[in-house]
Design a protein around this motif. Structure first.
Motif, PDB file in Angstrom:
ATOM      1  N   UNK A  78       1.888 -27.860 -13.866  1.00  0.00           N
ATOM      2  CA  UNK A  78       0.846 -28.549 -13.095  1.00  0.00           C
ATOM      3  C   UNK A  78      -0.505 -28.414 -13.784  1.00  0.00           C
ATOM      4  N   UNK A  79      -0.775 -27.201 -14.334  1.00  0.00           N
ATOM      5  CA  UNK A  79      -2.060 -26.967 -15.000  1.00  0.00           C
ATOM      6  C   UNK A  79      -2.205 -27.830 -16.247  1.00  0.00           C
TER       7      UNK A  79
ATOM      8  N   UNK B 256      -2.929 -31.520 -14.692  1.00  0.00           N
ATOM      9  CA  UNK B 256      -4.197 -31.669 -13.993  1.00  0.00           C
ATOM     10  C   UNK B 256      -5.088 -30.479 -14.315  1.00  0.00           C
ATOM     11  N   UNK B 257      -6.393 -30.692 -14.186  1.00  0.00           N
ATOM     12  CA  UNK B 257      -7.336 -29.596 -14.353  1.00  0.00           C
ATOM     13  C   UNK B 257      -7.315 -28.792 -13.055  1.00  0.00           C
ATOM     14  N   UNK B 258      -6.654 -27.649 -13.073  1.00  0.00           N
ATOM     15  CA  UNK B 258      -6.438 -26.917 -11.823  1.00  0.00           C
ATOM     16  C   UNK B 258      -6.932 -25.489 -11.911  1.00  0.00           C
ATOM     17  N   UNK B 259      -7.242 -24.939 -10.740  1.00  0.00           N
ATOM     18  CA  UNK B 259      -7.637 -23.547 -10.651  1.00  0.00           C
ATOM     19  C   UNK B 259      -6.538 -22.790  -9.916  1.00  0.00           C
ATOM     20  N   UNK B 260      -6.069 -21.699 -10.499  1.00  0.00           N
ATOM     21  CA  UNK B 260      -5.057 -20.871  -9.855  1.00  0.00           C
ATOM     22  C   UNK B 260      -5.775 -19.832  -9.011  1.00  0.00           C
TER      23      UNK B 260
END
Lengths: 76, 157
Positions: free
Chosen positions: A44-45, A48-52
């Motif tokens: 997913x990261x 998309x630009x994602x924050x965990x």
């Protein structure tokens, strides 16, 4: 995609089960295989630009507290 | 999200340092200004300010008020029937979330949380939409030219 809720995604395989719920840009990722969970989160990261945000603590105005007896849900 | 702890608030503040439009693929409008020839689908640009209280980066123990601005389209200026379409977003039911949490409790699953940064920039625009130049950043030579949107903005319907 689940028939019961179109924002619930379930993946079953030999490796285990993976469940993702999506509220616009907030995701909860759960399952019985931690390695699989990390793998899916990495996929997913990449896409998309994602924050965990790590372990689930707040979702939809609900506080989630994990204890040895179970999970507490708090709404204020 | 309603409840936020201090750590998350500071993360949000540090997020101010990143420009959401820095990556070329995520710029909300195309590089050229466009001549304002077609009268449809031009939105007014405005800023939507969100004020946050916290410690500025690199300056612990100092509390400051930071105004986070987001460029938005004045969506309320859009008209029913002309440029008004439905918006779709995945919205999970609360009952589903509780069911997943119950499964996690009974089966000992680990639950993790993620969020998508600048989610609105991931939406591809199907329509041609133009936006007035952002207030304060107008091209002095062509003040009435408009920006062609490549990505959705908050306030677009």
């Amino acid at each position: 995609m689940s028939d019961a809720d179109h924002s619930l995604y379930v993946r079953r395989s030999d490796e285990g089960i993976m469940v993702i719920t999506i509220y616009v840009d907030d995701l909860v990722v759960g399952g019985d295989n931690d390695n699989l969970g990390e793998h899916v989160k990495n996929l997913l990261k990449q896409k998309f630009d994602m924050k965990d945000l790590g372990e689930l603590k707040f979702f939809l105005g609900m506080e989630v507290i994990r204890t040895p007896e179970g999970i507490w849900l708090l709404q204020r | 999200m309603v409840a936020k702890n201090v750590g998350q608030q500071l993360q949000t503040l540090s997020g101010l340092q990143e420009s959401p439009f820095s990556g070329s693929t995520n710029r909300p409008w195309s590089g050229r200004l466009h001549h304002n020839s077609s009268p449809t689908n031009i939105g007014d640009a405005s800023y939507k300010g969100k004020e946050k209280v916290g410690e500025p980066l690199g300056m612990p123990n100092i509390s400051a008020r930071v105004v986070q601005d987001a460029l938005v389209d004045k969506g309320y200026a859009q008209t029913h029937g002309i440029d008004y379409e439905e918006t779709f977003a995945p919205v999970v039911k609360m009952a589903t979330v509780r069911a997943v949490i119950a499964m996690a409790a009974s089966r000992g699953w680990v639950l993790h949380q993620m969020d998508v940064k600048n989610a609105f920039l991931h939406g591809e625009l199907q329509e041609e939409v133009y936006l007035d130049q952002p207030p304060g950043y107008e091209d002095m030579n062509h003040p009435y030219y408009v920006c062609k949107l490549r990505k959705a903005l908050y306030g677009l319907k």
